[in-house]
Design an enzyme around this catalytic site. Structure first.
Site, PDB file in Angstrom:
ATOM      1  N   SER A 134       0.900  -1.434  -0.836  1.00  0.00           N
ATOM      2  CA  SER A 134       0.178   0.011  -0.138  1.00  0.00           C
ATOM      3  C   SER A 134       1.250   1.237  -0.318  1.00  0.00           C
ATOM      4  O   SER A 134       1.433   1.657   0.779  1.00  0.00           O
ATOM      5  CB  SER A 134      -0.593   0.212   1.286  1.00  0.00           C
ATOM      6  N   TYR A 147      -1.705  -0.210  10.380  1.00  0.00           N
ATOM      7  CA  TYR A 147      -1.635  -0.347   8.869  1.00  0.00           C
ATOM      8  C   TYR A 147      -0.361  -0.140   8.570  1.00  0.00           C
ATOM      9  O   TYR A 147       0.520  -1.129   7.330  1.00  0.00           O
ATOM     10  CB  TYR A 147      -2.824   0.194   8.887  1.00  0.00           C
TER      11      TYR A 147
HETATM   12  N1  LIG Z   1      -8.761  -0.894  -0.732  1.00  0.00           N
HETATM   13  C1  LIG Z   1      -8.248  -0.054  -0.895  1.00  0.00           C
HETATM   14  O1  LIG Z   1      -7.959   0.851  -0.480  1.00  0.00           O
HETATM   15  C2  LIG Z   1      -6.873  -0.591  -0.736  1.00  0.00           C
HETATM   16  C3  LIG Z   1      -5.772  -0.013  -0.939  1.00  0.00           C
HETATM   17  C4  LIG Z   1      -4.405  -0.253  -1.372  1.00  0.00           C
HETATM   18  C5  LIG Z   1      -4.114  -1.655   0.048  1.00  0.00           C
HETATM   19  N2  LIG Z   1      -5.570  -2.322  -0.230  1.00  0.00           N
HETATM   20  C6  LIG Z   1      -4.974  -3.168   0.347  1.00  0.00           C
HETATM   21  O2  LIG Z   1      -5.733  -4.587  -0.710  1.00  0.00           O
HETATM   22  C7  LIG Z   1      -5.560  -5.723  -0.672  1.00  0.00           C
HETATM   23  C8  LIG Z   1      -7.485  -6.282  -0.293  1.00  0.00           C
HETATM   24  O3  LIG Z   1      -8.674  -5.401   0.123  1.00  0.00           O
HETATM   25  P1  LIG Z   1      -9.196  -5.556  -0.747  1.00  0.00           P
HETATM   26  O4  LIG Z   1      -9.519  -3.381  -0.292  1.00  0.00           O
HETATM   27  O5  LIG Z   1      -9.939  -5.812  -1.570  1.00  0.00           O
HETATM   28  O6  LIG Z   1     -10.084  -5.356   0.822  1.00  0.00           O
HETATM   29  P2  LIG Z   1     -10.727  -6.219   2.338  1.00  0.00           P
HETATM   30  O7  LIG Z   1     -12.177  -6.677   0.294  1.00  0.00           O
HETATM   31  O8  LIG Z   1     -11.113  -6.147   2.986  1.00  0.00           O
HETATM   32  O9  LIG Z   1     -10.041  -7.331   1.515  1.00  0.00           O
HETATM   33  C9  LIG Z   1      -9.277  -8.345   2.748  1.00  0.00           C
HETATM   34  C10 LIG Z   1      -9.218  -9.473   2.922  1.00  0.00           C
HETATM   35  O10 LIG Z   1      -8.248 -10.024   3.480  1.00  0.00           O
HETATM   36  C11 LIG Z   1      -8.641 -11.272   3.656  1.00  0.00           C
HETATM   37  N3  LIG Z   1      -8.309 -11.409   5.859  1.00  0.00           N
HETATM   38  C12 LIG Z   1      -8.592 -10.467   6.308  1.00  0.00           C
HETATM   39  N4  LIG Z   1      -7.981 -10.707   7.531  1.00  0.00           N
HETATM   40  C13 LIG Z   1      -7.465 -12.367   7.208  1.00  0.00           C
HETATM   41  C14 LIG Z   1      -6.858 -13.842   7.048  1.00  0.00           C
HETATM   42  N5  LIG Z   1      -6.031 -13.402   9.371  1.00  0.00           N
HETATM   43  N6  LIG Z   1      -6.895 -14.846   6.744  1.00  0.00           N
HETATM   44  C15 LIG Z   1      -7.315 -14.185   5.532  1.00  0.00           C
HETATM   45  N7  LIG Z   1      -7.683 -13.564   5.350  1.00  0.00           N
HETATM   46  C16 LIG Z   1      -7.616 -12.425   6.026  1.00  0.00           C
HETATM   47  C17 LIG Z   1     -10.035 -11.094   4.284  1.00  0.00           C
HETATM   48  O11 LIG Z   1     -11.644 -11.935   4.332  1.00  0.00           O
HETATM   49  P3  LIG Z   1     -12.717 -12.141   4.951  1.00  0.00           P
HETATM   50  O12 LIG Z   1     -13.369 -12.337   3.686  1.00  0.00           O
HETATM   51  O13 LIG Z   1     -12.972 -13.562   5.073  1.00  0.00           O
HETATM   52  O14 LIG Z   1     -12.882 -10.663   5.877  1.00  0.00           O
HETATM   53  C18 LIG Z   1     -10.318  -9.922   2.874  1.00  0.00           C
HETATM   54  O15 LIG Z   1     -10.718 -10.784   1.851  1.00  0.00           O
HETATM   55  C19 LIG Z   1      -5.707  -5.937   1.066  1.00  0.00           C
HETATM   56  O16 LIG Z   1      -3.736  -6.205   1.383  1.00  0.00           O
HETATM   57  C20 LIG Z   1      -5.477  -4.288   1.360  1.00  0.00           C
HETATM   58  O17 LIG Z   1      -4.758  -3.966   2.343  1.00  0.00           O
HETATM   59  C21 LIG Z   1      -6.448  -2.246  -0.647  1.00  0.00           C
END
Ligand SMILES: NC(=O)c1ccc[n+]([C@@H]2O[C@H](COP(=O)([O-])OP(=O)(O)OC[C@H]3O[C@@H](n4cnc5c(N)ncnc54)[C@H](OP(=O)(O)O)[C@@H]3O)[C@@H](O)[C@H]2O)c1
Ligand SMILES: Cc1cc2nc3c(=O)[nH]c(=O)nc-3n(C[C@H](O)[C@H](O)[C@H](O)COP(=O)(O)OP(=O)(O)OC[C@H]3O[C@@H](n4cnc5c(N)ncnc54)[C@H](O)[C@@H]3O)c2cc1C
Lengths: 242, 433
Positions: A134, A147
């Site tokens: 990120s 984070y």
């Molecule tokens: N959205 C943004 O603006 C943004 C920006 C920069 C980076 N990112 C990164 O992109 C990635 C995906 O995020 P997203 O935005 O698509 O949000 P999201 O839908 O909240 O995805 C996070 C995922 O991580 C999984 N997770 C959390 N704890 C876990 C664990 N202990 N074991 C296995 N899985 C786990 C969650 O699973 P569950 O479905 O089971 O809860 C969820 O599917 C993340 O790494 C996030 O940090 C996002």
């Protein structure tokens, strides 16, 4: 070239789902790894691609990454780490267990899983490891530094792994998506020009994967934005409300 | 809180929008279900809305029967991209593919093939409906038939459609064989439609500027899915020419519109002089406006309303003379309208189509045009017709009650299942649905 199977770690996330569809559309064999029920997504992928995607249980904090890869029954060609947890900064600052969870989910767990992936993929042709880090990891900010610091660790880890594996031919890519409209950011006011849709992120990642890029931002606009944020002198930076 | 509007950008409302990611979460959803917001008026607006767009998974596809099962938030465009290369198309498509399957059921949409194929709802085998009190019921012609008939065209007021099963149709190519005809007057247009009933697709573009002896001057477009053998040798049957997407950059002032539509019409009309058929790619044939992103902005900041009515077959000639004359009498109004032959009424209690003719056209939302629309409503009601809820933002309670004889039956189903207390929209409040 995209080496199969493509293992998506954290496949229930919006970015993970978009990646799975994107890779399947390219003809890759996809393995969905998630902690919750992911059968609906597996079936969706099967109907869409006509392939035979698999679903496996995965918890990035379970501390048993080698067993996870051994249990797949096939050697991964590509591993994408999508799992992450934004958490709540105020709670993380006041509650040790919450801070530990955010750190484990964004740094320790992903790093250990990707180390195990590299071991499992030893010698695989065209292998690629992709980590979603990120922009929050580029400079700690008061509003999300638990984070952010864990993502900073992940970014440094990916850079080191890339360096270590370069000779062996295992490619490692770092992705800094910027803002993405997903479950993680639902309800937040995000600036539209800097915000990407999950499909856009997936497409950028798969394109960059095919081109063997090392570090990508999804929206090019983030590059100058982050350059400015990194350049602000600390004496000034510490007084800003960011 | 988020500001939401329909496609007409009028009215606008601040709403609390939730976005469930799974069927289970959607089944517990509270508020009005909402798809891609392509209904024009206030049908998809409520202070609490459930955004269904995250529920876009396919559940199964049977390549023997064409039966597809999918989550209700799946976008039609996504489905087409996926299935057309395999030789399958939807039985009914509206004039945009940027709609969800749930929205297509809830509006019981019709296409250019309504005279033969009926509405989309006629092709739905079953659907799963969340009633908002924890119950999820499978609804079909045989199971919970009352809820099924209320939900087809029910405008989201009977619960949240979670999953839909419907039959797709086989096609051999991604091209349409199109024939263009010219109709110098309204009477000629009706005659051309009646003579073309065995064509799968038919639609007419009417020049609303034409008056007097030219009233109803139109270009008629007929179409059939092209067979593989009709393509030039060596052509890839399912190729779709890359779509150069244009975006309307700013809100345009109203006067540009008149000129745009007249130019567009003249192109169509005079091109129809050339005899014979031509092959047209499927995208510009069915969804010409989808190539222009955010085209609703050509109407400027005030937004616009779309007017769509249907008149029974026997009243169409007289009724549309009056309607077109009323529109043409608005001196500065220069509009392009779409006319279409419809087949028999379907099973949905609030389904819009009835055997006859439907006319649709856009108006900038200003006081003068709104007054004109009230006059059009009166003509419609006098002739036993009705107006389309998916496009409405301003009709009166009386106009709707007169047009939808099964409205009481619909209200009764809502009451019986306690749905009236859990599902409402600006549309339902305004029209007492
Ligand atoms: N959205 C943004 O603006 C943004 C920006 C920069 C980076 N990112 C990164 O992109 C990635 C995906 O995020 P997203 O935005 O698509 O949000 P999201 O839908 O909240 O995805 C996070 C995922 O991580 C999984 N997770 C959390 N704890 C876990 C664990 N202990 N074991 C296995 N899985 C786990 C969650 O699973 P569950 O479905 O089971 O809860 C969820 O599917 C993340 O790494 C996030 O940090 C996002
Ligand atoms: C350019 C253009 C051309 C069009 N052409 C045609 C046409 O040719 N024929 C035609 O019939 N229509 C046409 N329409 C109208 C459009 O097809 C319908 O309004 C359709 O319902 C829009 O789908 P949506 O997913 O955007 O739904 P929305 O506009 O978001 O919602 C429409 C209604 O469906 C309900 N709804 C949505 N999802 C669900 C769900 N999962 N469960 C229960 N209720 C739900 C909402 O509550 C609302 O009442 C056109 C619209 C445009 C913009």
């Amino acid at each position: 070239m995209i080496a199969s199977p493509v293992v998506i770690l954290g496949a229930r996330s919006d970015i993970g789902r978009a990646l799975a569809r994107g890779y399947a559309a390219k003809g890759a064999h996809v393995i969905l790894a998630a902690r919750g029920d992911i059968e609906a997504d597996r079936r969706d992928l099967e109907v869409r691609s006509g392939g035979q995607p698999k679903a496996v249980a995965f918890d990035v904090t379970d501390g048993a990454p080698d067993a996870f890869f051994a249990g797949l029954g096939e050697t991964p060609g590509t591993v994408v780490m999508v799992a992450g947890l934004l958490g709540d900064q105020d709670r993380s600052a006041s509650d040790d267990a919450e801070a530990a969870r955010v750190m484990a989910t964004n740094y320790e767990g992903p790093a250990r899983y990707l180390l195990a992936a590299a071991r499992a993929m030893n010698g695989v042709e065209g292998g690629c490891i992709i980590g979603i880090s990120s922009v929050a990891g580029e400079r700690g900010r008061g509003s999300n530094y638990i984070y952010g610091s864990a993502k900073a660790g992940l970014t440094a880890f990916l850079s080191g792994l890339r360096n270590a594996q370069a000779k062996a031919g295992l490619h490692v890519m770092t992705v800094k998506p910027g803002f993405v409209a997903t479950q993680m950011t639902a309800g937040m006011k995000l600036p539209p020009p800097l915000t990407a849709q999950p499909d856009e992120v997936a497409k950028a990642i798969i394109d960059a994967h095919e081109k063997r890029r090392d570090v990508i931002y999804v929206k090019a606009r983030w590059r100058p934005v982050m350059a400015i944020i990194r350049a602000i002198p600390e004496g000034v930076f510490k007084k800003l409300s960011l | 809180m988020t500001a939401i509007t329909g496609w007409g950008r009028y009215p606008r409302i601040e709403a609390e929008v939730t976005r469930p990611a799974s069927i289970e979460a959607a089944a517990r959803g509270e508020g009005l279900p909402r798809g891609n917001g392509r209904s024009y008026g206030d049908a998809s607006l409520a202070p609490r809305a459930v955004d269904m767009m995250g529920l876009d998974r396919l559940v199964s596809f049977d390549d023997q029967t064409g039966l597809i099962v999918c989550e209700a938030g799946l976008m039609l465009s996504d489905l087409i991209d996926l299935m057309l290369p395999r030789g399958w198309f939807v039985p009914v498509t509206p004039g945009t593919k940027l709609v969800t399957i749930g929205g297509m059921v809830a509006s019981d949409v019709h296409g250019k093939n309504h005279h033969g194929a009926g509405t989309f709802g006629e092709h739905v085998a079953w659907l799963d409906l969340a009633l908002g009190d924890g119950r999820v019921l499978r609804c079909s012609r045989d199971e919970n038939a009352d809820l099924f008939a209320a939900t087809i065209g029910g405008m989201g007021l009977t619960g949240i459609i979670l999953t839909v099963a419907f039959a797709m149709i086989p096609v051999e190519t991604a091209m349409v064989r199109q024939r263009r005809l010219r109709a110098p007057t309204l009477v000629h247009a009706f005659a051309a439609f009646e003579e073309s009933l065995d064509w799968t697709y038919s639609v007419a573009w009417i020049d609303c500027l034409a008056s007097g002896k030219d009233l109803g001057r139109s270009a008629i477009l007929l179409g059939e899915h092209a067979l593989a053998q009709e393509l030039p040798a060596g052509a890839e049957p399912f190729a779709r020419p890359a779509k150069g997407k244009k975006r309307v950059p700013i809100d345009m002032p109203g006067f540009v519109l008149g000129r745009l539509s007249v130019t567009a019409f003249n192109k169509l009309y005079y091109a129809a002089q050339r005899p014979g058929d031509m092959l047209v790619p499927i995208d510009p044939y069915f969804w010409p406006l989808d190539a222009i992103l955010e085209w609703n902005r050509i109407y400027g900041r005030g937004g616009f309303v779309q007017y769509q009515c249907v008149l029974p077959i026997e009243a169409s000639a007289a009724g549309y003379q009056q309607i077109l004359a009323a529109i043409a009498a608005e001196g500065d109004a220069s509009f392009l309208a779409v006319l279409k032959r419809m087949g028999p009424q379907g099973l949905g209690m609030l389904s819009f189509p009835m055997e006859g003719y439907t006319l649709a056209l856009d108006f900038p939302a200003n006081a003068r045009n709104l007054a004109l629309l009230d006059r059009l409503d009166a003509i419609t009601v006098d002739h036993g017709g009705r107006i389309y809820l998916a496009k409405d933002a301003r009709a009166s309670v009386a106009t709707i009650a007169a047009g939808y004889p099964r409205l009481d039956e619909f209200r009764d189903v809502r009451r019986r299942y306690g749905l009236d207390a859990r599902f409402s929209s600006l549309l339902s409040e305004r029209l007492h649905l």
